[in-house]
Design an enzyme around this catalytic site. Structure first.
Site, mmCIF file in Angstrom:
data_model
loop_
_atom_site.group_PDB
_atom_site.id
_atom_site.type_symbol
_atom_site.label_atom_id
_atom_site.label_comp_id
_atom_site.label_asym_id
_atom_site.label_seq_id
_atom_site.Cartn_x
_atom_site.Cartn_y
_atom_site.Cartn_z
ATOM 1 N N ASP A 79 0.824 -1.219 0.000
ATOM 2 C CA ASP A 79 0.000 0.000 0.000
ATOM 3 C C ASP A 79 0.857 1.268 0.000
ATOM 4 O O ASP A 79 2.030 1.247 0.348
ATOM 5 C CB ASP A 79 -0.943 0.005 1.210
ATOM 6 C CG ASP A 79 -0.209 -0.144 2.543
ATOM 7 O OD1 ASP A 79 0.841 -0.830 2.578
ATOM 8 O OD2 ASP A 79 -0.680 0.424 3.549
ATOM 9 N N GLU A 137 -0.685 -1.860 5.145
ATOM 10 C CA GLU A 137 0.189 -1.882 6.338
ATOM 11 C C GLU A 137 0.141 -0.532 7.063
ATOM 12 O O GLU A 137 0.342 -0.462 8.269
ATOM 13 C CB GLU A 137 1.637 -2.214 5.933
ATOM 14 C CG GLU A 137 2.601 -2.393 7.110
ATOM 15 C CD GLU A 137 3.096 -1.095 7.717
ATOM 16 O OE1 GLU A 137 3.247 -1.034 8.951
ATOM 17 O OE2 GLU A 137 3.301 -0.126 6.964
ATOM 18 N N GLU A 138 -0.119 0.531 6.293
ATOM 19 C CA GLU A 138 0.049 1.892 6.830
ATOM 20 C C GLU A 138 -1.029 2.308 7.834
ATOM 21 O O GLU A 138 -0.817 3.220 8.608
ATOM 22 C CB GLU A 138 0.093 2.917 5.686
ATOM 23 C CG GLU A 138 1.288 2.766 4.752
ATOM 24 C CD GLU A 138 2.605 3.197 5.376
ATOM 25 O OE1 GLU A 138 2.605 3.620 6.534
ATOM 26 O OE2 GLU A 138 3.641 3.080 4.689
ATOM 27 N N HIS A 362 7.901 8.604 4.507
ATOM 28 C CA HIS A 362 6.658 9.395 4.576
ATOM 29 C C HIS A 362 6.892 10.870 4.208
ATOM 30 O O HIS A 362 6.043 11.709 4.479
ATOM 31 C CB HIS A 362 5.976 9.289 5.953
ATOM 32 C CG HIS A 362 5.529 7.878 6.289
ATOM 33 N ND1 HIS A 362 4.567 7.590 7.221
ATOM 34 C CD2 HIS A 362 5.904 6.668 5.801
ATOM 35 C CE1 HIS A 362 4.387 6.282 7.305
ATOM 36 N NE2 HIS A 362 5.204 5.689 6.438
HETATM 37 NI NI NI Z 1 6.577 0.996 5.615
#
Ligand code: NI
Length: 391
Positions: A79, A137-138, A362
């Site tokens: 993702d 996962e996020e 990020h």
């Molecule tokens: Ni990651």
């Protein structure tokens, strides 16, 4: 092992091509459609047994070796994040406001091409290899927990996973036994005072003053309530009281994150944050609302499997240094797999020696040195083959 390394070297360009395709076409957590289709198609073309929609949007593919043996699982997440990419890379995101800013594109490319290489060695493999391609996962609750409920670990003896890491130099494998990533929890707080005219504070309960006291006192929790040898973090990242300049705020909303490595500290902070909040509100008899959301548990690497990886990593082509690291305060839902079966989660350095500036995960300018994909594939590949040979 030579055969595996040579195959992966030959497939390196394809690995980069897949990573760039995924990078240009990112999908948000729990909204992935094209990515799982692409992954399933790739495995089907290799002749692997493929299950789609596992735990929602996950894909699980299995390669059965020519001889019987144990089963190894390898996991990659796929993702992306709600971030507007700011780079001018030729393969930058084509989707407005969505970006692969955590290298999950690289994880997927690594695992797909490794699957292709292992497939070529099928006649030599003793046992089975399960490729777990995980969605979401996020964002908690994450994809792992549902994929496990849906049976992705059934019959699996051990699991290996890696995260490409842009702030760790290329050539490094970073790992540690025991807790390596933190439990990551969320707090939502509302201070409920009593608003009024800014010129007449004595007839109000000023929520902003209460919130300020709360945030200041919160800093003493980690320094004075948590044992000084135990790592923990409490951070308020969001505070909101949208009023004109001359109004005393009726309420203040806050959001924050709590990171810990053990259940005792986790529970202690959950309770103590509320005590500080209660005390901050007490003086003015204000009210509050407090919600504590438990996110992923800590990632705890198993002893034997970590020792196994530590011993083999220095022999992997491209690996220059084995870095036994401090625990990281970030969270990862790989934690759930390690709660079920033995395994190890490690970081593959992806920071280019040529970069003048490194952007963290990020970040809208985030990128990885793609040569790390080959190192990650080599390491996961050797771990898999060695484990199956030795067990
Ligand atoms: Ni990651």
């Amino acid at each position: 092992m030579e055969k595996l390394f040579n195959l992966l070297k030959d497939y390196y360009d394809e690995m980069v091509e897949i990573r760039r395709y995924l990078h240009a076409n990112p999908e948000l957590s729990f909204q992935e459609v094209n990515t799982p289709n692409y992954i399933a198609e790739y495995h089907r073309a290799l002749g692997h047994e493929v299950k789609e929609g596992v735990g929602g949007r996950g894909v699980v593919a299995t390669l059965h070796g020519a001889k019987p043996g144990k089963t190894v699982a390898l996991r990659a997440d796929f993702d992306a994040l709600a971030i507007q990419e700011q780079s001018d890379l030729p393969y930058k995101s084509k989707v407005d406001g969505v970006m692969h800013a955590c290298a999950h594109d690289g994880h997927t490319a690594t695992l797909l091409v490794l699957a292709k290489a292992l497939n070529k060695l099928q006649h030599e493999i003793e046992g089975s290899i399960v490729f777990i391609h995980q969605h979401a996962e996020e964002i908690a609750p994450g994809g792992a927990i549902e994929m496990i409920k849906d049976g992705c670990l059934e019959g699996v003896d051990v699991i290996f996973g890696t995260h490409l890491w842009a702030t760790e130099p290329l050539g490094n494998i970073m790992v540690k036994e025991g807790p390596i990533m933190a439990a990551s929890d969320r707090i939502h707080i509302t201070v409920k005072g009593q608003g009024g005219h800014g010129s007449d504070p004595s007839n109000t309960k000023d929520s902003i003053v209460i919130a300020a006291q709360f945030i200041t006192h919160l800093q003493q929790l980690v320094s004075r309530r948590v044992k000084s040898t135990i790592p923990a973090v409490v951070s308020i990242g969001h505070i909101e009281a949208l009023n004109p300049f001359n109004v005393i705020a009726d309420s203040v909303k806050m959001k924050g994150t709590v990171r810990t490595f053990d259940e005792t500290t986790r529970t202690l902070l959950e309770e103590e944050i509320e005590e500080v909040l209660k005390a901050s509100c007490f003086l003015t008899k204000a009210d509050y609302d407090y919600q504590y959301f438990r996110g992923y548990p800590p990632v705890i690497n198993h002893e034997k499997e970590t020792a196994f990886l530590v011993q083999l990593a220095p022999q992997v082509p491209g690996v220059e240094k084995l870095h036994i690291c401090e625990p990281l305060m970030g969270g990862e839902d790989f934690a759930y797999y390690l709660e079920q079966i033995p395994g190890v989660f490690f970081f593959t350095g992806a920071q280019s020696p040529h970069w003048e500036e490194t952007y963290p995960h990020h970040h809208p300018m985030f990128n990885i040195d793609e040569r790390a994909l080959l190192i990650a594939a080599n390491t996961l590949g050797v771990a898999t083959l060695k484990y199956l040979q030795e067990h």
